[in-house]
Each structure stands twice: as structure tokens, then as C-alpha cells.
Design a protein around this motif. Structure first.
Motif: not given
Length: 327
Positions: A39-50, A76-78
Motif C-alpha cells: 500500500v505504501s509503495l503503491l501510494t508513493v508510485a502513483l503520486n510520484l507519477l502525478v 506522496l509524503v503520507v
């Protein structure tokens, strides 16, 4: 063997006043840690793409997208900091990261929450002006002004939460009953003030503005069919792309409110807000998961985001003139 059993039962076995560690099977622990990491990696990756999409492609440098980018930075920081730390806390039932992080983690979490809320309010105002007063929007709203408002939003969040958490920042261990706790308590008075400042007030603004936006959108759709008003003057309406953006961001705000409002249940119930409450972990994670949902909503409703992601993951952004790609 007895010493090993004691070591696994306490957060700090070498201290007499240690908190108890949560006992659970190793298979459950491994599964929960794996789920947390995903969940953490998915959150970081998706928001980094944005963030990369909006930063890199020139066509996406718009006031609305600047607000989305600010929201993505918060999300992303979350995913990068708050989710892992809070996940370890609730799975181990121990605070193992020391006094400094006990001071900073709640403050950072609250600041991210307030900044996200401020960005949502700015997004609502942006859509209201774009739909309800397109002439004013095109002449008054520009990228530099929006970036100034974003900086102001973050600065206010830092200052406001410093005031709300002043007691915890100065004495982080005053509510701890044993070694291995990081307890944050917000008094009923401060919690009530916070409820109105960061929940009731902003949510009311967002709801009222979006009701107005959709009412105007319906009336403009009728005007487009007629083309002219009864007086014969041409109707000034928002672009179809602006209306589509308003619908998409309306979904973003609705999902945000669904995830965000339960967090204020303790204040509504008239009790002190504390991360030591038995149900606080559920309320907290409902809110945290919203950081992963926003990019998924963009992927569902924004063709430009899907195209930008495709260009990024296929490394076509390294081709000459790729910044000028049109969507």
C-alpha cells in the motif's frame, strides 16, 4: 526460553516500565507487513507519477494541475513516511522510533491533513470560478497566483498545527504510561475548535461551491442548446473540458470527504481526541488510504494522466521535444 518469551512480550525488555508488545502469529505479522509495504509503495508510485507528469509536460502547467500537484506531494509524503510509521505502531503496539520522531510524526501527519484540506478548498474555488465566471477565471487566475496560494496554504497548515499540538511538541511523553508509547491527546476544547476550523467550515465551503457549480453547469447546458438567451445576447459558458474537470474533481472531493470526516468522530462525540483510543487506528487508516485513491481517480477519468503515465513508464520522455507533447 523464558527470557526469549519475555523479550517477545515487552517493547523494551531491559526496562522495568516497558509497555507490552502485541502478540500475534508470525504468519499474520508477515502478511500485514507485506500488505503495508504494498500500500505504501503503491501510494508513493502513483503520486510520484502525478507529480512527474504535471512537472514535466508543458501543456499540463495549468492552475488546476498545480493544485493537483500540491495534493499529490502531500499524498506522496503520507505514503513515504506516515503510512510505514503508523503501520509499525499499530501492528507492534509499541513506539520504537524514539522521542524525536514521536514529536515530529504527529505534527507532520496533521500538517499533511490540513494542507490536503486546504488544497481541496482551493480546487473547489478554482472549479467554481472556471464554471460560474469563465471570463473572470481566464483573466484573473494564473499559475503564479495559484502557486502563491499553495505556498500560503502550506504555511498556514504548519503554523496552525503548531498551535494545536503545542502541548505535545513541548512535552511528548506527558500522556505516556510506559516506555514504548507515543500518545497524542488533543483536549475537547482544542478538538472542538479544530473540528470547525478544519472540518465543518472547509467542508461547508466545498459542498456549497460544488452545488453551485453543478447548478450552473446544468443551466449552461440548457443555454448551449438554445445558443442565445431570450434577449438575444450570446451566452458565455465554460469550456466542455472545464466541466469534465469539475466532475472529476467533484469525485475527488467526495471521496476525500468520505475518508476524512470519520476522523473527527471523537470531537463530534464530545471526547478528547487521542491516538490511544481503541478505534482510532481504523479512523486514521480510512483517512490515510485516501492518499492512494486520488491518483486512481485521475487514471479513471483523466485521459491526459493515462497518456502521461504511458510516456513515462515507456521512457519516451527522454526523447527530444517530449516536453511539448500534446494531450
Amino acid at each position: 526460553m523464558e527470557q526469549d518469551s519475555r523479550s517477545s512480550s515487552w517493547c523494551f525488555p531491559h526496562l522495568n516500565n516497558s509497555c507490552r508488545r502485541l502478540q500475534q502469529p508470525h504468519s499474520s505479522t508477515a502478511l500485514l507487513y507485506t500488505l503495508l509495504a504494498l500500500v505504501s509503495l503503491l501510494t508513493v508510485a502513483l503520486n510520484l507519477l502525478v507529480i512527474v507528469s504535471i512537472s514535466y509536460f508543458r501543456q499540463l502547467h495549468t492552475p488546476t494541475n498545480a493544485l493537483l500537484q500540491s495534493l499529490a506531494v502531500s499524498d506522496l509524503v503520507v505514503g513515504l513516511l506516515v503510512m510505514p510509521i503508523e503501520g509499525v505502531r499499530y501492528m507492534e503496539m509499541c513506539w520504537l522510533m524514539g522521542r524525536l520522531l514521536c514529536v515530529l510524526t504527529p505534527y507532520v501527519s496533521y500538517c499533511l491533513l490540513s494542507a490536503s484540506l486546504g488544497n481541496m478548498v482551493l480546487i473547489s474555488i478554482d472549479r467554481y470560478l472556471a464554471i460560474c465566471d469563465p471570463l473572470l477565471y481566464s483573466s484573473k487566475v494564473n499559475l503564479s497566483r495559484v502557486r502563491t496560494l499553495i505556498c500560503l496554504c502550506w504555511a498556514c497548515s504548519l503554523l496552525y498545527n503548531g498551535c494545536i499540538l503545542i502541548g505535545h511538541l513541548s512535552q511528548p511523553e506527558r500522556y505516556s504510561t510506559c516506555h514504548g508509547e507515543c500518545v497524542v491527546v488533543i483536549s475537547h476544547t482544542a478538538g472542538t475548535i479544530d473540528l470547525f476550523v478544519t472540518c465543518v467550515g472547509p467542508c461547508t465551503i466545498m459542498i456549497v461551491l460544488y452545488i453551485r457549480v453543478f447548478a450552473i453547469a446544468v443551466s449552461q447546458a440548457r443555454a448551449i442548446r438554445l445558443r442565445i438567451t431570450s434577449t438575444g445576447s450570446v451566452v458565455t459558458v465554460a469550456k466542455p473540458s472545464e466541466k469534465k474537470a469539475a466532475r472529476t474533481l467533484g469525485v475527488v472531493i467526495l471521496v476525500f470527504l468520505i475518508c476524512f470526516c470519520p476522523y473527527y468522530y471523537p470531537a463530534i462525540a464530545g471526547v478528547e481526541t487521542s491516538n490511544n483510543l481503541s478505534y482510532f487506528a481504523i479512523l486514521s487508516w480510512i483517512m490515510l488510504l485516501n492518499s492512494c485513491m486520488n491518483p486512481l481517480i485521475y487514471a479513471m477519468f483523466y485521459p491526459w494522466f493515462r497518456k502521461a503515465v504511458k510516456l513515462i513508464i515507456t521512457f519516451r520522455i527522454f526523447q527530444p521535444q517530449s516536453r511539448e507533447h500534446t494531450f
